[in-house]
Design a protein around this motif. Structure first.
Motif, short mmCIF file in Angstrom:
data_model
loop_
_atom_site.label_atom_id
_atom_site.label_comp_id
_atom_site.label_asym_id
_atom_site.label_seq_id
_atom_site.Cartn_x
_atom_site.Cartn_y
_atom_site.Cartn_z
N SER A 19 -79.34 -23.29 -41.49
CA SER A 19 -80.66 -22.78 -41.12
C SER A 19 -80.56 -22.04 -39.80
O SER A 19 -79.64 -22.25 -39.02
CB SER A 19 -81.69 -23.92 -41.03
OG SER A 19 -81.29 -24.87 -40.07
N TRP A 21 -83.14 -21.19 -36.61
CA TRP A 21 -84.43 -21.46 -35.97
C TRP A 21 -84.61 -20.47 -34.84
O TRP A 21 -83.82 -20.43 -33.89
CB TRP A 21 -84.46 -22.90 -35.46
CG TRP A 21 -84.31 -23.92 -36.56
CD1 TRP A 21 -83.22 -24.13 -37.36
CD2 TRP A 21 -85.30 -24.86 -36.98
NE1 TRP A 21 -83.48 -25.14 -38.26
CE2 TRP A 21 -84.73 -25.61 -38.05
CE3 TRP A 21 -86.61 -25.14 -36.57
CZ2 TRP A 21 -85.44 -26.62 -38.70
CZ3 TRP A 21 -87.29 -26.16 -37.21
CH2 TRP A 21 -86.72 -26.88 -38.27
N VAL A 48 -86.46 -19.97 -39.84
CA VAL A 48 -87.56 -20.80 -39.34
C VAL A 48 -88.08 -20.27 -38.01
O VAL A 48 -87.57 -20.64 -36.95
CB VAL A 48 -87.13 -22.29 -39.18
CG1 VAL A 48 -88.37 -23.18 -39.00
CG2 VAL A 48 -86.30 -22.76 -40.36
N THR A 50 -90.22 -20.39 -34.78
CA THR A 50 -90.68 -21.58 -34.09
C THR A 50 -90.81 -21.31 -32.60
O THR A 50 -90.12 -20.44 -32.09
CB THR A 50 -89.69 -22.73 -34.33
OG1 THR A 50 -90.10 -23.88 -33.61
CG2 THR A 50 -88.30 -22.38 -33.81
N ALA A 80 -92.17 -23.60 -37.93
CA ALA A 80 -92.50 -24.71 -37.04
C ALA A 80 -93.64 -24.26 -36.14
O ALA A 80 -93.51 -23.27 -35.41
CB ALA A 80 -91.30 -25.14 -36.21
N VAL A 164 -89.70 -30.98 -35.58
CA VAL A 164 -88.56 -30.48 -34.81
C VAL A 164 -88.81 -30.88 -33.36
O VAL A 164 -89.87 -30.59 -32.79
CB VAL A 164 -88.35 -28.96 -34.96
CG1 VAL A 164 -89.58 -28.15 -34.56
CG2 VAL A 164 -87.13 -28.52 -34.15
N TYR A 200 -83.66 -29.53 -31.62
CA TYR A 200 -82.80 -28.60 -30.89
C TYR A 200 -81.91 -29.41 -29.96
O TYR A 200 -82.35 -30.37 -29.35
CB TYR A 200 -83.62 -27.64 -30.04
CG TYR A 200 -84.65 -26.85 -30.81
CD1 TYR A 200 -84.26 -25.82 -31.66
CD2 TYR A 200 -86.00 -27.16 -30.69
CE1 TYR A 200 -85.21 -25.10 -32.36
CE2 TYR A 200 -86.95 -26.44 -31.40
CZ TYR A 200 -86.54 -25.42 -32.24
OH TYR A 200 -87.48 -24.73 -32.94
N VAL A 293 -80.15 -28.71 -34.66
CA VAL A 293 -80.23 -27.27 -34.41
C VAL A 293 -79.45 -26.97 -33.14
O VAL A 293 -79.92 -27.23 -32.03
CB VAL A 293 -81.69 -26.80 -34.28
CG1 VAL A 293 -81.76 -25.28 -34.16
CG2 VAL A 293 -82.53 -27.28 -35.46
#
Length: 316
Positions: A19, A21, A48, A50, A80, A164, A200, A293
């Motif tokens: 993924s 982010w 994603v 975010t 997100a 997240v 993260y 992440v």
């Protein structure tokens, strides 16, 4: 820079990334331009954006952007939502009042718009009076919440598809946060095990003292956020948090970084040689994360080196 990000994403995809982010901080690169570039430049991995703030983006253009991206790369899009950094919001004349109400309203509005029905809703930060999307994405767009405080974490468990967590959390803080998400899910009679649990984590593999200094700068920038105070206090680390926030407010990153001790790097990041990074990944997974992440830190050379180490770090 957006012109460079596709090459980084392609290298990450080759290293096994599942993924991408794309963070949106006020004054920095816009998330959807970057997300579209990555979507077109890669063949796998979820995209994603975010943490998209209800105080900045009305749910109608937000739903339009997400459904369009999902039309472009079906099955690869999630989002997100998050309140955003209060300091930067206030600099733009926005006051993040009643964040729980704002997030609850926002998630509900996005879901209703994704369904394609006419939506009438009076939200904390918006109004919809019969608005509807003229098209719908072929696949669902999961909604995560970027949550930090206890009540927002519980709300996430009640209404979102996943959480997240912020960078800069110790593994103990991750455990406590996920327990609150699970508590919220149970209260809403939802299956907590079905929720995504991402965080993260600042990441730098190898490198010298100067590279570690760049990790310190990232942590200093993160610590500008007052809501991370509980995590810092729970870690037992003595930190001049108010002074760091003041330095970042006046854009003096060097002064802020000088206030971040070496111990913070060990507690709050994945940094070091392959063996150390492998151990830290294991610790974050053991804390309950289903997705780590990796937030690349440093120069372009630092980022390439870190990505090249990922297969070895994830081995065994």
């Amino acid at each position: 820079p957006v012109r460079d990000v596709v090459a980084v994403a392609q290298r990450a995809q080759a290293a096994g990334a599942q993924s991408f982010w794309i963070a949106e901080h006020l004054g920095y690169r816009e998330a959807f331009v970057t997300a579209t570039a990555i979507a077109l430049g890669t063949s796998t991995g979820r995209i994603v954006p975010t943490a998209i703030s209800p105080y900045l983006r009305h749910p109608m253009p937000m739903a339009m952007a997400l459904a369009s991206l999902a039309e472009l790369v079906p099955g690869r899009v999630a989002v997100a939502a998050g309140v955003g950094n209060p300091m930067f919001l206030r600099e733009s004349g926005l006051e993040p009042e009643k964040p729980l109400d704002a997030m609850r309203d926002y998630v509900g509005a996005l879901r209703a718009l994704f369904a394609g029905d006419a939506v009438n809703q009076e939200g904390r930060t918006f109004k919809l009076a019969g608005a509807r999307l003229a098209f719908t994405a072929d696949t669902a767009v999961p909604i995560h919440i970027a949550a930090m405080g206890p009540q927002m974490l519980k709300l996430t468990g009640r209404i979102a598809d996943g959480v997240v967590l912020s960078a800069g959390l110790s593994t103990d803080s991750v455990r406590r946060a996920l327990a609150l998400v699970e508590e919220g899910a149970r209260a809403a009679q939802r299956d907590a095990a079905a929720l995504g649990r991402a965080s993260y984590v600042y990441f730098l593999a190898g490198g010298d003292a100067a590279a570690r200094g760049r990790v310190r700068e990232k942590l200093a920038f993160l610590f500008r956020n007052a809501t991370i105070k509980d995590n810092l206090e729970a870690s037992g680390l003595r930190l001049e948090h108010e002074a760091i926030m003041a330095a970042i407010a006046r854009r003096d990153l060097a002064a802020a970084a000088a206030l971040v001790p070496d111990e913070a790097i060990e507690l709050f990041t994945i940094t070091g040689d392959v063996a150390m990074c492998r151990r830290r990944v294991r610790e974050y997974r053991d804390a309950g994360l289903t997705e780590i992440v990796l937030s690349l830190v440093g120069t372009p050379e630092d980022r390439i080196r870190s990505l090249d180490h990922v297969p070895a770090i994830l081995a065994n």
